[in-house]
Scaffold this active site. Sequence first.
Site, PDB file in Angstrom:
ATOM      1  N   ASP A 204       5.349 -31.184  32.219  1.00 16.32           N
ATOM      2  CA  ASP A 204       4.500 -30.141  31.463  1.00 16.32           C
ATOM      3  C   ASP A 204       4.099 -31.435  30.242  1.00 16.32           C
ATOM      4  O   ASP A 204       4.328 -32.233  29.970  1.00 16.32           O
ATOM      5  CB  ASP A 204       5.466 -29.142  30.799  1.00 16.32           C
ATOM      6  CG  ASP A 204       6.686 -29.557  30.092  1.00 16.32           C
ATOM      7  OD1 ASP A 204       6.815 -30.698  29.851  1.00 16.32           O
ATOM      8  OD2 ASP A 204       7.290 -28.678  29.518  1.00 16.32           O
ATOM      9  N   ASP A 206       4.456 -30.875  25.811  1.00 15.33           N
ATOM     10  CA  ASP A 206       5.057 -30.562  24.780  1.00 15.33           C
ATOM     11  C   ASP A 206       4.616 -30.872  23.854  1.00 15.33           C
ATOM     12  O   ASP A 206       4.281 -31.986  23.214  1.00 15.33           O
ATOM     13  CB  ASP A 206       6.606 -30.886  24.813  1.00 15.33           C
ATOM     14  CG  ASP A 206       7.218 -30.479  26.095  1.00 15.33           C
ATOM     15  OD1 ASP A 206       7.725 -29.474  26.560  1.00 15.33           O
ATOM     16  OD2 ASP A 206       7.481 -31.736  27.048  1.00 15.33           O
ATOM     17  N   ASP A 303       4.156 -26.466  26.550  1.00 12.42           N
ATOM     18  CA  ASP A 303       4.920 -25.728  25.557  1.00 12.42           C
ATOM     19  C   ASP A 303       4.683 -26.206  24.386  1.00 12.42           C
ATOM     20  O   ASP A 303       4.482 -27.298  23.882  1.00 12.42           O
ATOM     21  CB  ASP A 303       6.421 -26.324  25.632  1.00 12.42           C
ATOM     22  CG  ASP A 303       7.056 -25.849  27.101  1.00 12.42           C
ATOM     23  OD1 ASP A 303       6.793 -24.879  27.317  1.00 12.42           O
ATOM     24  OD2 ASP A 303       7.758 -26.456  27.593  1.00 12.42           O
TER      25      ASP A 303
HETATM   26  P1  TTP Z   1      11.103 -30.494  29.147  1.00 12.21           P
HETATM   27  O1  TTP Z   1       9.587 -30.581  28.799  1.00 12.21           O
HETATM   28  O2  TTP Z   1      11.774 -29.613  29.940  1.00 12.21           O
HETATM   29  O3  TTP Z   1      11.625 -32.069  29.360  1.00 12.21           O
HETATM   30  P2  TTP Z   1      11.043 -33.611  29.306  1.00 12.21           P
HETATM   31  O4  TTP Z   1       9.682 -33.485  28.532  1.00 12.21           O
HETATM   32  O5  TTP Z   1      11.949 -34.467  28.690  1.00 12.21           O
HETATM   33  O6  TTP Z   1      10.401 -34.214  30.762  1.00 12.21           O
HETATM   34  P3  TTP Z   1       9.328 -33.622  31.724  1.00 12.21           P
HETATM   35  O7  TTP Z   1       8.615 -34.759  31.750  1.00 12.21           O
HETATM   36  O8  TTP Z   1       9.922 -33.246  32.913  1.00 12.21           O
HETATM   37  O9  TTP Z   1       8.408 -32.540  30.951  1.00 12.21           O
HETATM   38  O10 TTP Z   1      11.869 -30.554  27.575  1.00 12.21           O
HETATM   39  C1  TTP Z   1      11.451 -31.336  26.278  1.00 12.21           C
HETATM   40  C2  TTP Z   1      12.545 -31.420  25.420  1.00 12.21           C
HETATM   41  O11 TTP Z   1      12.609 -30.161  24.773  1.00 12.21           O
HETATM   42  C3  TTP Z   1      14.172 -31.459  26.162  1.00 12.21           C
HETATM   43  O12 TTP Z   1      14.779 -32.508  25.012  1.00 12.21           O
HETATM   44  C4  TTP Z   1      14.631 -30.311  25.724  1.00 12.21           C
HETATM   45  C5  TTP Z   1      14.110 -29.412  24.596  1.00 12.21           C
HETATM   46  N1  TTP Z   1      14.308 -28.243  24.249  1.00 12.21           N
HETATM   47  C6  TTP Z   1      13.784 -27.163  25.166  1.00 12.21           C
HETATM   48  O13 TTP Z   1      13.497 -27.281  26.424  1.00 12.21           O
HETATM   49  N2  TTP Z   1      14.305 -25.976  24.923  1.00 12.21           N
HETATM   50  C7  TTP Z   1      14.598 -25.583  23.578  1.00 12.21           C
HETATM   51  O14 TTP Z   1      14.791 -24.423  23.293  1.00 12.21           O
HETATM   52  C8  TTP Z   1      14.827 -26.521  22.741  1.00 12.21           C
HETATM   53  C9  TTP Z   1      15.234 -26.360  21.435  1.00 12.21           C
HETATM   54  C10 TTP Z   1      14.831 -27.853  23.057  1.00 12.21           C
HETATM   55 MN    MN Z   2       8.100 -32.046  28.831  1.00 12.53          MN
HETATM   56 MN    MN Z   3       8.936 -28.492  28.185  1.00 11.30          MN
END
Ligand code: TTP
Ligand code: MN
Ligand code: MN
Length: 379
Positions: A204, A206, A303
């Site tokens: 995703d 972020d 996100d």
């Molecule tokens: P992800 O997007 O799930 O993981 P990622 O970006 O490390 O890997 P990917 O390439 O697969 O997307 O999560 C990103 C960060 O956000 C991870 O450190 C966890 C954090 N996070 C949440 O997911 N939910 C929350 O409520 C909070 C506070 C943090």
């Molecule tokens: Mn991510």
């Molecule tokens: Mn995420």
Amino acid sequence: QNDEAKAVVFSVPSYACQRRTTLDNHNTILTDALSLLAEKAELSEEDGRGVAFRRAAAVLKCLPQPVTNMMQLRGLPCLGEHSFRVIKDILENGTSSEVESTQQSERYKALKVLTGIFGVGAKTADRWIRAGIHNLRQLQTSGQTLNQAQRAGLQHYDDLNLPVTKAEADAIGEIVEEAVVSVLPDAQITLIGGFRRGKLTGHDVDLLITHPDEGKEVGLMPKVVSWLQSKGFLLYQKTTINSYLESEEGPRRPSSNMDRFERCFSIFKLQKKVEAAQPETQAENGIQHHKSGCRLWRAVRVDLVVSPISQFAFALLGWTGSKLFERELRRWAGHEKAMSLGSHALYDNRQSRYLRATSEEEIFAHLGLEYIPPSERNA
Ligand code: TTP
Ligand code: MN
Ligand code: MN
Ligand code: MN
């Protein structure tokens, strides 16, 4: 000289947040195996076992060389009996029998397919499997009621299981930036998650949004979402104005300025760039090229998080990951420093007060840790 005498013995501190873990992993065969077993445990809701495998994998990820000999693992932290057995199996036989049998198991395959749907977690997948549903076709004909997120997830299943590239993440970042500055001119946006750690692909995108004047960010998310919706960029969105007190991440201490976290889980419709190399590819592939339909866009999970500037450093640290690195930071804070770390704040239990920080460096310093930059948080 025999191999054992020459074997390098590694030494590693026990918390992942004390270590530098780049993307340059010299033990991918071992860490992939342990990660798969971690995932299997998480999908079976055996969280303790899942964390144990994640920790073991993380130790191997930070080693400077491939492990070739069990003797090299003497003295390494976080490697339990089970992980040792898996590593030994791979070093001796080239594969782990437990990993192989997991990959072949119908239950594991079904859990993977079903939790591959956005909005479907281990609990739901388990309920469906017990109802005889093992794949998407069976789900679609089952008459199970899906919520809005799951319907969107099913609709965009293939796209959402396709890795997101850095170029796509940047393109999403530009769209969100346009949305944000058009509703609040001086707002700032930062790419977080895996891409901030230097990953080339992710599941995703972020993004963290803030504004230099405290309070200006309040109510921003609904406006950004409306702007994106009006331009047709959103296939799905769920916005939550999270109460900090209800968040499972943060320390459980009341504070009036802490209840402003706004989040949006969304699916973007991203226009594809027209590739210059297309005619060439077409010539090579012949009739195959248009078989899957020539779609001009793809779906991407995005996100969005809004943070007040006073909490920005904590939000940045908390959302950059990796998930294990975050977990280990919180464990370090709690067990070693009697502090509670969340993505909003750091609370010192001995001094009974919040510790302020305007940068990630300051937070590491409060925690008595050497600063680890994002690119070395890939635990
Ligand atoms: P992800 O997007 O799930 O993981 P990622 O970006 O490390 O890997 P990917 O390439 O697969 O997307 O999560 C990103 C960060 O956000 C991870 O450190 C966890 C954090 N996070 C949440 O997911 N939910 C929350 O409520 C909070 C506070 C943090
Ligand atoms: Mn991510
Ligand atoms: Mn995420
Ligand atoms: Mn190296």
